[in-house]
Scaffold this motif. Structure first.
Motif, PDB file in Angstrom:
ATOM      1  N   ILE A 134      -4.631 -11.716  -4.227  1.00  0.00           N
ATOM      2  CA  ILE A 134      -4.712 -10.586  -3.309  1.00  0.00           C
ATOM      3  C   ILE A 134      -3.368  -9.875  -3.333  1.00  0.00           C
ATOM      4  CG2 ILE A 134      -4.973  -9.840  -0.918  1.00  0.00           C
ATOM      5  CD1 ILE A 134      -6.861 -12.178  -0.474  1.00  0.00           C
ATOM      6  N   ILE A 135      -3.380  -8.632  -3.797  1.00  0.00           N
ATOM      7  CA  ILE A 135      -2.149  -7.864  -3.949  1.00  0.00           C
ATOM      8  C   ILE A 135      -1.963  -6.966  -2.748  1.00  0.00           C
ATOM      9  CG2 ILE A 135      -0.959  -6.131  -5.325  1.00  0.00           C
ATOM     10  CD1 ILE A 135      -3.585  -8.363  -6.925  1.00  0.00           C
ATOM     11  N   ILE A 136      -0.769  -7.022  -2.163  1.00  0.00           N
ATOM     12  CA  ILE A 136      -0.434  -6.238  -0.976  1.00  0.00           C
ATOM     13  C   ILE A 136       0.795  -5.383  -1.273  1.00  0.00           C
ATOM     14  CG2 ILE A 136       0.493  -6.374   1.376  1.00  0.00           C
ATOM     15  CD1 ILE A 136      -1.255  -8.783   1.859  1.00  0.00           C
ATOM     16  N   ASP A 137       0.760  -4.126  -0.854  1.00  0.00           N
ATOM     17  CA  ASP A 137       1.918  -3.238  -1.010  1.00  0.00           C
ATOM     18  C   ASP A 137       1.979  -2.294   0.193  1.00  0.00           C
ATOM     19  OD1 ASP A 137       3.682  -1.033  -1.858  1.00  0.00           O
ATOM     20  OD2 ASP A 137       3.671  -2.067  -3.785  1.00  0.00           O
ATOM     21  N   PHE A 138       2.769  -2.655   1.204  1.00  0.00           N
ATOM     22  CA  PHE A 138       2.881  -1.840   2.411  1.00  0.00           C
ATOM     23  C   PHE A 138       3.661  -0.557   2.138  1.00  0.00           C
ATOM     24  CE2 PHE A 138       2.994  -6.192   4.521  1.00  0.00           C
ATOM     25  CZ  PHE A 138       1.673  -6.157   4.895  1.00  0.00           C
ATOM     26  N   GLU A 139       3.360   0.469   2.925  1.00  0.00           N
ATOM     27  CA  GLU A 139       4.249   1.619   3.065  1.00  0.00           C
ATOM     28  C   GLU A 139       4.737   1.613   4.510  1.00  0.00           C
ATOM     29  OE1 GLU A 139       5.321   3.441   0.590  1.00  0.00           O
ATOM     30  OE2 GLU A 139       3.996   2.369  -0.782  1.00  0.00           O
ATOM     31  N   SER A 140       5.977   2.028   4.706  1.00  0.00           N
ATOM     32  CA  SER A 140       6.559   1.939   6.047  1.00  0.00           C
ATOM     33  C   SER A 140       7.323   3.209   6.391  1.00  0.00           C
ATOM     34  CB  SER A 140       7.516   0.739   6.125  1.00  0.00           C
ATOM     35  OG  SER A 140       8.667   0.985   5.332  1.00  0.00           O
ATOM     36  N   THR A 141       7.672   3.346   7.657  1.00  0.00           N
ATOM     37  CA  THR A 141       8.507   4.457   8.081  1.00  0.00           C
ATOM     38  C   THR A 141       9.847   4.387   7.345  1.00  0.00           C
ATOM     39  OG1 THR A 141       9.235   3.100   9.957  1.00  0.00           O
ATOM     40  CG2 THR A 141       7.475   4.699  10.368  1.00  0.00           C
ATOM     41  N   CYS A 142      10.402   5.534   7.013  1.00  0.00           N
ATOM     42  CA  CYS A 142      11.666   5.561   6.280  1.00  0.00           C
ATOM     43  C   CYS A 142      12.363   6.896   6.522  1.00  0.00           C
ATOM     44  CB  CYS A 142      11.434   5.332   4.783  1.00  0.00           C
ATOM     45  SG  CYS A 142      10.202   6.439   4.036  1.00  0.00           S
ATOM     46  N   TRP A 143      13.666   6.909   6.272  1.00  0.00           N
ATOM     47  CA  TRP A 143      14.486   8.084   6.496  1.00  0.00           C
ATOM     48  C   TRP A 143      15.441   8.265   5.326  1.00  0.00           C
ATOM     49  CZ3 TRP A 143      13.143   4.295   9.774  1.00  0.00           C
ATOM     50  CH2 TRP A 143      12.373   4.652  10.891  1.00  0.00           C
ATOM     51  N   LYS A 144      15.763   9.490   5.018  1.00  0.00           N
ATOM     52  CA  LYS A 144      16.587   9.769   3.836  1.00  0.00           C
ATOM     53  C   LYS A 144      18.007   9.253   4.001  1.00  0.00           C
ATOM     54  CE  LYS A 144      17.830  13.447   0.594  1.00  0.00           C
ATOM     55  NZ  LYS A 144      17.671  14.883   0.254  1.00  0.00           N
TER      56      LYS A 144
ATOM     57  N   TYR B 296      -4.616   2.858   7.753  1.00  0.00           N
ATOM     58  CA  TYR B 296      -3.364   3.499   8.158  1.00  0.00           C
ATOM     59  C   TYR B 296      -2.970   2.926   9.513  1.00  0.00           C
ATOM     60  CZ  TYR B 296      -3.787   6.816   4.339  1.00  0.00           C
ATOM     61  OH  TYR B 296      -3.884   7.367   3.090  1.00  0.00           O
ATOM     62  N   VAL B 297      -1.686   2.700   9.680  1.00  0.00           N
ATOM     63  CA  VAL B 297      -1.180   2.013  10.866  1.00  0.00           C
ATOM     64  C   VAL B 297      -0.337   2.978  11.692  1.00  0.00           C
ATOM     65  CG1 VAL B 297       0.077  -0.004  11.726  1.00  0.00           C
ATOM     66  CG2 VAL B 297      -1.119  -0.115   9.522  1.00  0.00           C
ATOM     67  N   GLN B 298      -0.543   2.943  12.991  1.00  0.00           N
ATOM     68  CA  GLN B 298       0.155   3.831  13.916  1.00  0.00           C
ATOM     69  C   GLN B 298       1.501   3.217  14.320  1.00  0.00           C
ATOM     70  OE1 GLN B 298      -0.999   4.528  18.299  1.00  0.00           O
ATOM     71  NE2 GLN B 298      -2.200   6.046  17.165  1.00  0.00           N
TER      72      GLN B 298
ATOM     73  N   ILE C 287       3.063   1.617   7.972  1.00  0.00           N
ATOM     74  CA  ILE C 287       2.185   2.748   8.268  1.00  0.00           C
ATOM     75  C   ILE C 287       0.961   2.772   7.349  1.00  0.00           C
ATOM     76  CG2 ILE C 287       3.956   4.214   9.312  1.00  0.00           C
ATOM     77  CD1 ILE C 287       4.278   5.627   6.620  1.00  0.00           C
ATOM     78  N   GLU C 288       0.982   1.968   6.292  1.00  0.00           N
ATOM     79  CA  GLU C 288      -0.193   1.836   5.433  1.00  0.00           C
ATOM     80  C   GLU C 288      -0.344   0.373   5.044  1.00  0.00           C
ATOM     81  OE1 GLU C 288      -2.242   3.634   1.339  1.00  0.00           O
ATOM     82  OE2 GLU C 288      -0.131   4.026   1.762  1.00  0.00           O
ATOM     83  N   PHE C 289      -1.534  -0.168   5.265  1.00  0.00           N
ATOM     84  CA  PHE C 289      -1.810  -1.592   5.042  1.00  0.00           C
ATOM     85  C   PHE C 289      -2.937  -1.702   4.017  1.00  0.00           C
ATOM     86  CE2 PHE C 289      -1.738  -5.811   7.528  1.00  0.00           C
ATOM     87  CZ  PHE C 289      -2.210  -6.528   6.442  1.00  0.00           C
TER      88      PHE C 289
ATOM     89  N   PHE D 117       0.659   4.601 -15.131  1.00  0.00           N
ATOM     90  CA  PHE D 117       0.429   4.475 -13.692  1.00  0.00           C
ATOM     91  C   PHE D 117      -0.741   5.370 -13.294  1.00  0.00           C
ATOM     92  CE2 PHE D 117       0.929   5.135  -9.216  1.00  0.00           C
ATOM     93  CZ  PHE D 117       1.517   3.982  -8.722  1.00  0.00           C
ATOM     94  N   ALA D 118      -1.696   4.801 -12.581  1.00  0.00           N
ATOM     95  CA  ALA D 118      -2.873   5.551 -12.138  1.00  0.00           C
ATOM     96  C   ALA D 118      -2.739   5.892 -10.658  1.00  0.00           C
ATOM     97  CB  ALA D 118      -4.139   4.724 -12.371  1.00  0.00           C
ATOM     98  N   GLY D 119      -2.818   7.203 -10.346  1.00  0.00           N
ATOM     99  CA  GLY D 119      -2.732   7.604  -8.949  1.00  0.00           C
ATOM    100  C   GLY D 119      -1.364   8.138  -8.587  1.00  0.00           C
ATOM    101  N   ARG D 120      -0.989   7.935  -7.321  1.00  0.00           N
ATOM    102  CA  ARG D 120       0.264   8.462  -6.789  1.00  0.00           C
ATOM    103  C   ARG D 120       1.231   7.331  -6.475  1.00  0.00           C
ATOM    104  NH1 ARG D 120       3.499   9.992  -2.631  1.00  0.00           N
ATOM    105  NH2 ARG D 120       3.880  12.223  -2.311  1.00  0.00           N
ATOM    106  N   GLU D 121       2.451   7.434  -7.004  1.00  0.00           N
ATOM    107  CA  GLU D 121       3.454   6.424  -6.679  1.00  0.00           C
ATOM    108  C   GLU D 121       3.787   6.477  -5.190  1.00  0.00           C
ATOM    109  OE1 GLU D 121       6.787   5.356  -9.360  1.00  0.00           O
ATOM    110  OE2 GLU D 121       6.214   7.195 -10.432  1.00  0.00           O
ATOM    111  N   HIS D 122       4.033   5.305  -4.620  1.00  0.00           N
ATOM    112  CA  HIS D 122       4.359   5.125  -3.205  1.00  0.00           C
ATOM    113  C   HIS D 122       3.171   5.387  -2.287  1.00  0.00           C
ATOM    114  CE1 HIS D 122       8.447   4.492  -4.394  1.00  0.00           C
ATOM    115  NE2 HIS D 122       8.524   5.691  -4.936  1.00  0.00           N
ATOM    116  N   SER D 123       1.989   5.490  -2.869  1.00  0.00           N
ATOM    117  CA  SER D 123       0.769   5.342  -2.078  1.00  0.00           C
ATOM    118  C   SER D 123       0.491   3.846  -2.060  1.00  0.00           C
ATOM    119  CB  SER D 123      -0.396   6.094  -2.720  1.00  0.00           C
ATOM    120  OG  SER D 123      -1.639   5.553  -2.294  1.00  0.00           O
ATOM    121  N   GLY D 124       0.381   3.264  -0.884  1.00  0.00           N
ATOM    122  CA  GLY D 124       0.220   1.823  -0.793  1.00  0.00           C
ATOM    123  C   GLY D 124      -0.982   1.303  -1.559  1.00  0.00           C
ATOM    124  N   LEU D 125      -2.113   1.992  -1.436  1.00  0.00           N
ATOM    125  CA  LEU D 125      -3.324   1.544  -2.116  1.00  0.00           C
ATOM    126  C   LEU D 125      -3.195   1.703  -3.631  1.00  0.00           C
ATOM    127  CD1 LEU D 125      -6.142   0.392  -1.847  1.00  0.00           C
ATOM    128  CD2 LEU D 125      -7.023   2.716  -1.525  1.00  0.00           C
ATOM    129  N   ASP D 126      -2.653   2.837  -4.083  1.00  0.00           N
ATOM    130  CA  ASP D 126      -2.470   3.041  -5.521  1.00  0.00           C
ATOM    131  C   ASP D 126      -1.458   2.040  -6.084  1.00  0.00           C
ATOM    132  OD1 ASP D 126      -4.310   5.067  -5.653  1.00  0.00           O
ATOM    133  OD2 ASP D 126      -2.841   6.694  -5.558  1.00  0.00           O
TER     134      ASP D 126
END
Length: 271
Positions: free
Chosen positions: A31-41, A73-75, A52-54, A201-210
Motif C-alpha cells: 500500500i503506497i501512501i504519499d501525503f500532501e501537506s500545507t507548506c510555505w515558500k 482531501y483533508v481540512q 491536506i491530501e490523503f 511520470f504520469a499525471g501531475r507531480e506533487h499531486s498526492g494521488l498521482d
C-alpha cells in the motif's frame, strides 16, 4: 541491511530486458501512501505542516496491478488558508480542502477502507501473528517515498492533535532508501528515479494521488528488476525487537558468560 536481492536479467528477442526468474516477495501486496501537506515558500518554516491530501493505492506484487485506491482531501485546522505557494505546488485549491474533512475523520475512513480490502483480499499486516488463523492470508506492507510521510508528517500531527493513529502505520518500506541501495545510486526525486529507469511520470507531480500511483509503478519496476521489498522503518519497538529476533539466529553464550549474567541478575534483584 535493507534485505535487498539483485538478480540478473536477460535480453529477449524484441530487445527488452526480461527477468529470468521472479524472486518471491515477502509481501503479496503493498500500500503506497504519499501525503500532501500545507507548506510555505519562505519565512514560515516554523509553522507545523498539516496533511491536506490523503491518498493510498494497493499494489499487487505478483502482477503489478493497482487493485484499489483511497483518496480524500483533508481540512487543515491549524492553518486553514492555503498559501499561494502550496496551491501552485500541489494543485490543491482552497475550496477542495474547505470541502474536505478533518484528519481524524480521514483516518477513520482510511481504516474502513483497510478493513474492506482485508475482507475482500484476506490481507494481513503481521504475518507472524495472524497468518495461522487466516487461511490463504496475503501479507501486506506500507510503502512511502522517504520516511517523511509516516515518520514525520502524520506522526507529529497526530501527536499535536492527540489523535489515535492506526498501529499498522508504525512500520513501512522507504522506497527512496531501498532504491538507493538496490541500484547503488542516489535518485533525484521520485521523477528522477522514474526517468533513470525509463519510466515517464504520469499525471501531475506533487499531486498526492498521482505521486502514489507513480511510486507504485516504480516499486513494480524494482520488483521486476529483482528487488525484494523489506520493511526499513519501525516506530513500534516491539515490532523492531521481533524483526531482529527473526533475522538474527540465537547463539548460546559461553558458560562463563552465563555465570556472570546470573551473578549480575542476582545483585540487581537484591538492590
Amino acid at each position: 541491511q535493507l534485505g535487498l536481492i539483485r538478480r540478473s536479467s536477460t535480453t529477449s528477442s524484441n530487445g527488452k530486458n526480461e527477468a529470468r526468474t521472479k524472486l518471491r516477495q515477502l509481501f503479496d501486496y503493498l500500500i503506497i501512501i504519499d501525503f500532501e501537506s500545507t507548506c510555505w515558500k519562505d519565512g514560515k518554516r516554523h509553522y507545523s505542516q498539516e496533511i491536506i491530501e490523503f491518498p493510498a493505492v494497493l499494489l499487487n506484487t505478483s502482477n503489478g496491478e493497482i487493485e484499489s485506491e483511497f483518496h480524500m482531501y483533508v481540512q487543515p485546522q491549524e492553518h486553514p488558508i492555503l498559501s499561494e505557494f502550496c496551491t501552485e505546488l500541489t494543485g490543491i485549491k482552497q475550496n477542495q480542502v474547505d470541502e474536505g474533512v478533518p484528519l481524524n475523520i480521514s483516518l477513520s475512513q482510511f481504516s474502513k477502507w483497510i478493513q474492506k480490502i482485508q475482507r475482500e483480499k484476506k490481507i494481513i499486516f503481521n504475518p507472524d501473528v495472524s497468518s495461522h488463523s487466516v487461511p490463504e492470508a496475503k501479507s501486506c506492507a506500507f510503502v512511502t517515498w522517504s520516511d517523511w510521510d509516516l515518520g514525520v508528517c502524520l506522526q507529529y500531527e497526530c501527536k499535536r492533535k492527540q489523535l489515535r493513529k492506526p498501529d499498522i502505520l508504525n512500520s513501512w518500506i522507504d522506497l527512496r532508501a531501498t532504491y538507493k541501495v538496490f541500484y547503488a545510486r542516489k535518485p533525484k526525486g521520485l521523477n528522477g528515479a522514474l526517468q533513470d529507469l525509463g519510466i515517464v511520470f504520469a499525471g501531475r507531480e506533487h499531486s498526492g494521488l498521482d505521486d502514489s500511483r507513480n511510486t507504485a509503478r516504480l516499486a513494480w519496476k524494482m520488483i521486476c528488476d529483482g528487488c525484494v521489498m523489506k520493511i526499513t522503518k519501525f516506530l513500534d519497538k516491539k515490532l523492531l525487537r521481533g524483526s531482529l529476533l527473526v533475522q538474527k539466529p540465537f547463539h548460546q553464550p559461553k558458560s562463563s558468560h552465563l555465570i556472570y549474567m546470573k551473578i549480575k541478575l542476582l545483585i540487581a534483584t537484591r538492590l
